[in-house]
Design a protein around this motif. Sequence first.
Motif, PDB file in Angstrom:
ATOM      1  N   PRO A 137     -16.342  58.234 -46.163  1.00  0.00           N
ATOM      2  CA  PRO A 137     -16.863  56.937 -46.618  1.00  0.00           C
ATOM      3  C   PRO A 137     -17.987  57.100 -47.642  1.00  0.00           C
ATOM      4  CG  PRO A 137     -16.765  57.073 -44.220  1.00  0.00           C
ATOM      5  CD  PRO A 137     -16.571  58.456 -44.736  1.00  0.00           C
ATOM      6  N   PRO A 138     -18.307  56.040 -48.378  1.00  0.00           N
ATOM      7  CA  PRO A 138     -19.405  56.090 -49.335  1.00  0.00           C
ATOM      8  C   PRO A 138     -20.757  56.120 -48.622  1.00  0.00           C
ATOM      9  CG  PRO A 138     -18.536  53.864 -49.184  1.00  0.00           C
ATOM     10  CD  PRO A 138     -17.616  54.731 -48.386  1.00  0.00           C
ATOM     11  N   ILE A 139     -21.754  56.647 -49.317  1.00  0.00           N
ATOM     12  CA  ILE A 139     -23.124  56.671 -48.787  1.00  0.00           C
ATOM     13  C   ILE A 139     -23.767  55.310 -49.028  1.00  0.00           C
ATOM     14  CG2 ILE A 139     -25.408  57.709 -49.031  1.00  0.00           C
ATOM     15  CD1 ILE A 139     -24.004  60.335 -49.716  1.00  0.00           C
ATOM     16  N   HIS A 140     -24.392  54.770 -48.001  1.00  0.00           N
ATOM     17  CA  HIS A 140     -24.938  53.413 -48.122  1.00  0.00           C
ATOM     18  C   HIS A 140     -26.259  53.393 -48.905  1.00  0.00           C
ATOM     19  CE1 HIS A 140     -28.004  54.286 -45.168  1.00  0.00           C
ATOM     20  NE2 HIS A 140     -27.169  54.358 -44.158  1.00  0.00           N
ATOM     21  N   ASP A 141     -26.582  52.230 -49.383  1.00  0.00           N
ATOM     22  CA  ASP A 141     -27.866  51.983 -50.039  1.00  0.00           C
ATOM     23  C   ASP A 141     -28.920  51.819 -48.954  1.00  0.00           C
ATOM     24  OD1 ASP A 141     -30.079  51.076 -51.390  1.00  0.00           O
ATOM     25  OD2 ASP A 141     -29.115  49.287 -52.226  1.00  0.00           O
ATOM     26  N   LYS A 142     -29.820  52.780 -48.831  1.00  0.00           N
ATOM     27  CA  LYS A 142     -30.797  52.785 -47.747  1.00  0.00           C
ATOM     28  C   LYS A 142     -31.740  51.592 -47.790  1.00  0.00           C
ATOM     29  CE  LYS A 142     -30.810  57.788 -46.948  1.00  0.00           C
ATOM     30  NZ  LYS A 142     -29.673  58.084 -47.787  1.00  0.00           N
ATOM     31  N   GLU A 143     -31.816  50.934 -48.933  1.00  0.00           N
ATOM     32  CA  GLU A 143     -32.698  49.767 -49.061  1.00  0.00           C
ATOM     33  C   GLU A 143     -31.972  48.461 -48.808  1.00  0.00           C
ATOM     34  OE1 GLU A 143     -35.896  50.342 -49.492  1.00  0.00           O
ATOM     35  OE2 GLU A 143     -35.407  52.486 -49.552  1.00  0.00           O
ATOM     36  N   ASN A 144     -30.669  48.550 -48.555  1.00  0.00           N
ATOM     37  CA  ASN A 144     -29.882  47.323 -48.397  1.00  0.00           C
ATOM     38  C   ASN A 144     -28.825  47.525 -47.316  1.00  0.00           C
ATOM     39  OD1 ASN A 144     -28.983  44.703 -48.931  1.00  0.00           O
ATOM     40  ND2 ASN A 144     -27.517  45.411 -50.470  1.00  0.00           N
ATOM     41  N   ILE A 145     -29.280  47.697 -46.073  1.00  0.00           N
ATOM     42  CA  ILE A 145     -28.392  47.970 -44.950  1.00  0.00           C
ATOM     43  C   ILE A 145     -28.237  46.713 -44.097  1.00  0.00           C
ATOM     44  CG2 ILE A 145     -28.011  49.356 -42.885  1.00  0.00           C
ATOM     45  CD1 ILE A 145     -29.725  51.534 -44.165  1.00  0.00           C
ATOM     46  N   ASP A 146     -26.999  46.338 -43.858  1.00  0.00           N
ATOM     47  CA  ASP A 146     -26.712  45.202 -42.971  1.00  0.00           C
ATOM     48  C   ASP A 146     -26.787  45.709 -41.538  1.00  0.00           C
ATOM     49  OD1 ASP A 146     -25.767  43.098 -41.517  1.00  0.00           O
ATOM     50  OD2 ASP A 146     -23.817  42.975 -42.506  1.00  0.00           O
ATOM     51  N   THR A 147     -27.872  45.392 -40.852  1.00  0.00           N
ATOM     52  CA  THR A 147     -28.049  45.854 -39.474  1.00  0.00           C
ATOM     53  C   THR A 147     -27.519  44.867 -38.442  1.00  0.00           C
ATOM     54  OG1 THR A 147     -30.274  44.904 -39.412  1.00  0.00           O
ATOM     55  CG2 THR A 147     -30.083  47.210 -40.096  1.00  0.00           C
ATOM     56  N   ASP A 148     -27.060  43.712 -38.885  1.00  0.00           N
ATOM     57  CA  ASP A 148     -26.644  42.652 -37.960  1.00  0.00           C
ATOM     58  C   ASP A 148     -25.169  42.664 -37.609  1.00  0.00           C
ATOM     59  OD1 ASP A 148     -29.215  41.484 -37.774  1.00  0.00           O
ATOM     60  OD2 ASP A 148     -28.892  40.406 -39.657  1.00  0.00           O
TER      61      ASP A 148
END
Length: 265
Positions: A137-148
């Motif tokens: 999978p792609p690496i996520h944007d650490k400043e824009n993580i959907d935690t919900d």
Amino acid sequence: MNSLEKPTIKAVFLDIDGTLISFKTNKIPESTQKAITSLREKGIKVIVATGRSINSLDHIKHITFDGFITFNGSYCITTEGKVMYKTYINAADIKNLVSYAQNFPLSYSLMYEDKVEINDATPEVVGMYGHVNLPVPPIHDKENIDTDHVLQANIFMGPEDEKKFMQSIMPNSSASRWTPLFADVNHGGISKSTGIKQFCDYFGIDISQTMAFGDGGNDIEMLKFTRIGVAMGNANANVKEIADYITDDVDNHGIESALLHFGVL
């Protein structure tokens, strides 16, 4: 559990990796494909029960099933696309996970309804996805993580560190594993048996009329919950310990053999 002689089975639940699909060939054995067809022709429901994402089922799309339990029970869907059940990991636990990994070396993946993201691509992570024949999978944007809206997380740590980590970092969640390399993490109390309950209610099937096949730690609750829990010959030792029956391995007609043994086929 009561006697296993001459059971009346109306639903069969099948894990994917190491059960439906061989780790050696990355394919479903022909005997298993024929067995699934025969079951459905007899009116027996055949339902997938996997830790995979709902979007990681391309390897089995050539076979018709009656439903899908994915993300270890966190997301259940009918063949027609009706979402029957969905539950997310506690957002605070995800925030704790992300924060922890920013300060200590820990690889993880976050699995959503429409995507999977990872925080890094270490050799262990790349190797795991290769083992189950899935793209990294792609690496996520650490400043824009959907935690919900995380349905499942994978944490890459050994079993010796898992209990302490879960208690301190993700106390509202449950962990299970089929490999020493990583653990699947879901909302607390969720397992594949959660999905089995949903489908039994949906199809009007009693739990005494169910059978399940699996090989990994995330299959244990499922095998204990159904009338007959079958461990594949290639299953982990802790799975074989709780199973009602141990069949042959996935590459040696294990599913077909157990179905014949119990007179379901």
